[in-house]
Design a protein around this motif. Sequence first.
Motif, PDB file in Angstrom:
ATOM      1  N   UNK A  77       0.828  -1.208   0.000  1.00  0.00           N
ATOM      2  CA  UNK A  77       0.000   0.000   0.000  1.00  0.00           C
ATOM      3  C   UNK A  77       0.863   1.259   0.000  1.00  0.00           C
ATOM      4  N   UNK A  78       1.941   1.240   0.762  1.00  0.00           N
ATOM      5  CA  UNK A  78       2.829   2.406   0.800  1.00  0.00           C
ATOM      6  C   UNK A  78       3.407   2.685  -0.586  1.00  0.00           C
ATOM      7  N   UNK A  79       3.818   1.635  -1.298  1.00  0.00           N
ATOM      8  CA  UNK A  79       4.347   1.817  -2.652  1.00  0.00           C
ATOM      9  C   UNK A  79       3.275   2.345  -3.599  1.00  0.00           C
ATOM     10  N   UNK A  84       1.097   5.983  -7.322  1.00  0.00           N
ATOM     11  CA  UNK A  84      -0.177   6.466  -7.847  1.00  0.00           C
ATOM     12  C   UNK A  84      -0.528   7.840  -7.269  1.00  0.00           C
ATOM     13  N   UNK A  85      -0.315   7.983  -5.962  1.00  0.00           N
ATOM     14  CA  UNK A  85      -0.647   9.248  -5.326  1.00  0.00           C
ATOM     15  C   UNK A  85       0.123  10.412  -5.918  1.00  0.00           C
ATOM     16  N   UNK A 113       0.003  -0.384 -14.213  1.00  0.00           N
ATOM     17  CA  UNK A 113      -1.339   0.215 -14.156  1.00  0.00           C
ATOM     18  C   UNK A 113      -1.298   1.662 -14.639  1.00  0.00           C
ATOM     19  N   UNK A 114      -0.318   2.421 -14.169  1.00  0.00           N
ATOM     20  CA  UNK A 114      -0.224   3.821 -14.563  1.00  0.00           C
ATOM     21  C   UNK A 114       0.034   3.967 -16.060  1.00  0.00           C
ATOM     22  N   UNK A 223       3.279  16.536  -2.517  1.00  0.00           N
ATOM     23  CA  UNK A 223       1.826  16.467  -2.608  1.00  0.00           C
ATOM     24  C   UNK A 223       1.392  15.138  -3.231  1.00  0.00           C
ATOM     25  N   UNK A 224       0.500  14.435  -2.535  1.00  0.00           N
ATOM     26  CA  UNK A 224      -0.036  13.169  -3.028  1.00  0.00           C
ATOM     27  C   UNK A 224      -1.563  13.214  -3.035  1.00  0.00           C
ATOM     28  N   UNK A 225      -2.144  12.485  -3.984  1.00  0.00           N
ATOM     29  CA  UNK A 225      -3.588  12.264  -3.975  1.00  0.00           C
ATOM     30  C   UNK A 225      -3.845  10.997  -3.168  1.00  0.00           C
ATOM     31  N   UNK A 226      -4.733  11.027  -2.172  1.00  0.00           N
ATOM     32  CA  UNK A 226      -5.005   9.809  -1.393  1.00  0.00           C
ATOM     33  C   UNK A 226      -5.570   8.703  -2.278  1.00  0.00           C
TER      34      UNK A 226
END
Length: 375
Positions: A77-79, A84-85, A113-114, A223-226
């Motif tokens: 999840x951290x990765x 992605x975030x 995925x990205x 800055x990350x998107x959750x």
Amino acid sequence: MNQWMEKIYLDYNASTPIAPEVAAAMKPLLDHFYGNPSALHWAGLPVKEVLQQARDMVADLIGCTPREVIFTSGGSEANNLALKGYYFKNRHKGNHIITSKIEHPAIMNPCKFLEQIGAKVTYVDVDRYGKVTLEEIKKAITKETILISIMHSNNETGTLQPIKEIGEIAQHHRIAFHTDASQSVGKVPVNVNDLKVDMLTIAGHKLYAPKGIGALFIRDGIQLEPLIHGAGHEFGLRAGTENTLLAVGLGKACELANHYVGNHQLKDLTEYFWLRLQDAFGDQVVLNGHPVDRLPNTLNVSFVRRVGQDLLDAIPQLAASTGSACHAGSIELSPVLKVMDVPKEIGMGAIRFSLGRKTTKDEIDQVMELLKGIL
């Protein structure tokens, strides 16, 4: 059961046992601290306090501020949050990501995925020791590059990457830099400022904490998107009531790690094992990975013209692993060894022995006798 049938665990890179001190630290959360850490009453405030203490312990181990630590469900999840975030929040700046060909699936698959939604990803090669070269990183950078993600140490070979030097390159080009340090934290010194990283992944079950808990260091200003939207938990970056029980376990594990990092006992035991293997099997055993720049507990060796899984199957009391896969009688090399250009007759015999705090010299001697008995 004869004297050699005692079970021996040499798969600490896969998962570590929970340290007794960690279990003891978690027990009060099962018995007394049941409130919601967001609640502002007598049941919630003590839980909020122990959660903060756990965050402090994680931050202390890696040299950051507590506010820069986000608890997650583990390294994967951290990765995902890091890759992605960052991409979702910053794709207006560019769409290019750089990673390596030897990353863990928890990096490779988010990258794939990205790519499906517009990202361009460059997967850089490694040398014969499994090490990323700075030249490859520099060559891959474009005007669209927004993120570099290179693992701190490889989970199969233990090879350590030149993270600080890559971090300097990333800083020069004003590119965010993430490292998956799941295998490194607690085994070698890891300081986010020395390494010059903007994000760093921790996995609890590689660190004598429980499974299902990890953390992501996110440097202030990144800055990350959750990935999970909801209420404002974890500084607004991960919605959901915090798993205080497991967070306390990770915090205690990080506090314990401070006493083990830099201890040469594990490195000496791993070196002893390698010397015994060389004495017994000569040029029929080959070291995979860097001879010096690798984790102190990791020994990935190939038994030439043998099949690693066959050897492990012949020693059922030994827990170790091999990255190769067997399909209908054919051997598919570990993707990591394949990228390193390890010949098939060598790579198919690879076994990763990863030692831990409970490993003893007597256990290594027992494994040697078992190996000599079948080779």
